[in-house]
Enzyme design. Structure first.
Site, PDB file in Angstrom:
ATOM      1  N   GLY A 143      -4.005  56.310  11.042  1.00 26.35           N
ATOM      2  CA  GLY A 143      -5.447  56.364  11.192  1.00 26.35           C
ATOM      3  C   GLY A 143      -5.936  56.112  12.608  1.00 26.35           C
ATOM      4  O   GLY A 143      -5.369  56.605  13.586  1.00 26.35           O
ATOM      5  N   ILE A 144      -7.019  55.358  12.711  1.00 31.47           N
ATOM      6  CA  ILE A 144      -7.614  55.051  14.008  1.00 31.47           C
ATOM      7  C   ILE A 144      -6.625  54.302  14.890  1.00 31.47           C
ATOM      8  O   ILE A 144      -6.565  54.526  16.105  1.00 31.47           O
ATOM      9  CB  ILE A 144      -8.913  54.238  13.819  1.00 31.47           C
ATOM     10  CG1 ILE A 144      -9.974  55.096  13.124  1.00 31.47           C
ATOM     11  CG2 ILE A 144      -9.447  53.726  15.161  1.00 31.47           C
ATOM     12  CD1 ILE A 144     -11.210  54.312  12.691  1.00 31.47           C
ATOM     13  N   TYR A 177     -16.040  43.806   2.427  1.00 31.60           N
ATOM     14  CA  TYR A 177     -15.842  44.504   3.693  1.00 31.60           C
ATOM     15  C   TYR A 177     -16.946  44.148   4.685  1.00 31.60           C
ATOM     16  O   TYR A 177     -16.684  43.767   5.827  1.00 31.60           O
ATOM     17  CB  TYR A 177     -15.823  46.017   3.436  1.00 31.60           C
ATOM     18  CG  TYR A 177     -15.573  46.843   4.676  1.00 31.60           C
ATOM     19  CD1 TYR A 177     -14.292  47.000   5.180  1.00 31.60           C
ATOM     20  CD2 TYR A 177     -16.627  47.493   5.325  1.00 31.60           C
ATOM     21  CE1 TYR A 177     -14.048  47.773   6.303  1.00 31.60           C
ATOM     22  CE2 TYR A 177     -16.396  48.271   6.449  1.00 31.60           C
ATOM     23  CZ  TYR A 177     -15.112  48.409   6.936  1.00 31.60           C
ATOM     24  OH  TYR A 177     -14.883  49.163   8.052  1.00 31.60           O
ATOM     25  N   LYS A 199     -16.635  41.995   8.202  1.00 29.61           N
ATOM     26  CA  LYS A 199     -16.914  42.637   9.487  1.00 29.61           C
ATOM     27  C   LYS A 199     -18.056  41.925  10.218  1.00 29.61           C
ATOM     28  O   LYS A 199     -18.044  41.828  11.459  1.00 29.61           O
ATOM     29  CB  LYS A 199     -17.253  44.114   9.280  1.00 29.61           C
ATOM     30  CG  LYS A 199     -16.072  44.957   8.833  1.00 29.61           C
ATOM     31  CD  LYS A 199     -14.952  45.006   9.868  1.00 29.61           C
ATOM     32  CE  LYS A 199     -13.907  46.064   9.516  1.00 29.61           C
ATOM     33  NZ  LYS A 199     -12.813  46.128  10.504  1.00 29.61           N
ATOM     34  N   VAL A 255     -14.745  57.680   9.504  1.00 32.01           N
ATOM     35  CA  VAL A 255     -13.696  58.507  10.086  1.00 32.01           C
ATOM     36  C   VAL A 255     -12.757  59.032   9.000  1.00 32.01           C
ATOM     37  O   VAL A 255     -12.429  58.313   8.044  1.00 32.01           O
ATOM     38  CB  VAL A 255     -12.905  57.697  11.138  1.00 32.01           C
ATOM     39  CG1 VAL A 255     -11.822  58.559  11.783  1.00 32.01           C
ATOM     40  CG2 VAL A 255     -13.861  57.157  12.207  1.00 32.01           C
TER      41      VAL A 255
END
Length: 233
Positions: A17-18, A157, A161, A189
């Site tokens: 992924g990222i 989540y 964050k 994304v």
């Protein structure tokens, strides 16, 4: 730090992924990369693709939720003479349970990965950056954790964050102006976590991460960014 020395970036959750795209872009920009992954075999497989393009990549097994794992990784790198100049806290999970169906284990996992993971790596790697007088820390966060436009969501989540954003400010103040510590929202994304229907490609998702990892000495610290622009917390 000598300008002639190649800078080394450690990316957590770097095997997909990222994180993997961040490793790829950093390698392309001339950095040495420590690709850190909880599953070492997956890390090695991901690194083979980067090495085939000529990148200098070292794989480290790293579970950010375990202080012992982070400490052991830092010791191995120190023994090998590897200085971590750039730290990208990218490892993540994405629980979507609603508040009343959210169990304690899921909530703790999100906090362990996003908040405590960055806490562990920050304490392990940032002090040496401060001593050397140069460093970059990028905490991969999310607009879903911002308090300005919405209640952080999904609950586990978003709350984790939001906590990571707060830690970014604390770490930035502790590190001082020569070590740039920032948070980034990469957007929604297309990754295993984001889903195939997400509107943003992985290259664009990693772009601001890499931009913050490569800030010049006049760049910002203690900020939250999306698409290379500061956004509200």
């Amino acid at each position: 730090m000598s300008r002639s020395r190649t800078r080394t970036a450690l990316v957590t959750g770097g095997n997909r992924g990222i994180g993997l795209e961040t490793c790829r872009q950093l390698v392309a920009a001339g950095h040495d990369v420590v690709l850190a992954a909880r599953d070492a075999a997956r890390g090695r497989e991901a690194a083979r693709r980067l090495k085939s393009d000529g990148g200098r990549v070292r794989v480290e097994e790293l579970d950010v939720t375990s202080r012992d794992s982070v400490t052991a990784c830092a010791a191995r790198l120190a023994d090998a003479g590897v200085d971590v100049d750039v730290l990208v806290n990218n490892a993540g999970v994405y629980p979507t349970d609603s508040f009343f169906s959210l169990d304690e284990a899921t909530m703790r996992e999100a906090l362990d990965v996003h908040l405590m993971g960055a806490f562990h790596t920050g304490q392990a790697f940032v002090p040496a950056m401060v001593r050397r007088g140069w460093g970059r820390v990028v905490n991969v966060s999310s607009g879903l954790g911002a308090l300005t436009d919405n209640v952080p969501s999904p609950p586990a989540y978003g709350v984790s964050k939001a906590a990571l954003n707060a830690l970014t400010l604390v770490m930035s103040a502790a590190a001082g102006p020569r070590v740039k510590v920032n948070a980034v929202c990469p957007g929604w994304v297309r990754t295993d976590m984001g889903g195939s229907w997400a509107p943003t490609g992985v290259e664009k998702g990693a772009d601001t991460v890499v931009w913050l990892a490569r800030l010049d000495d006049s760049g910002p610290t203690g900020g939250f960014f999306r698409n290379r622009r500061r956004i509200a917390w």
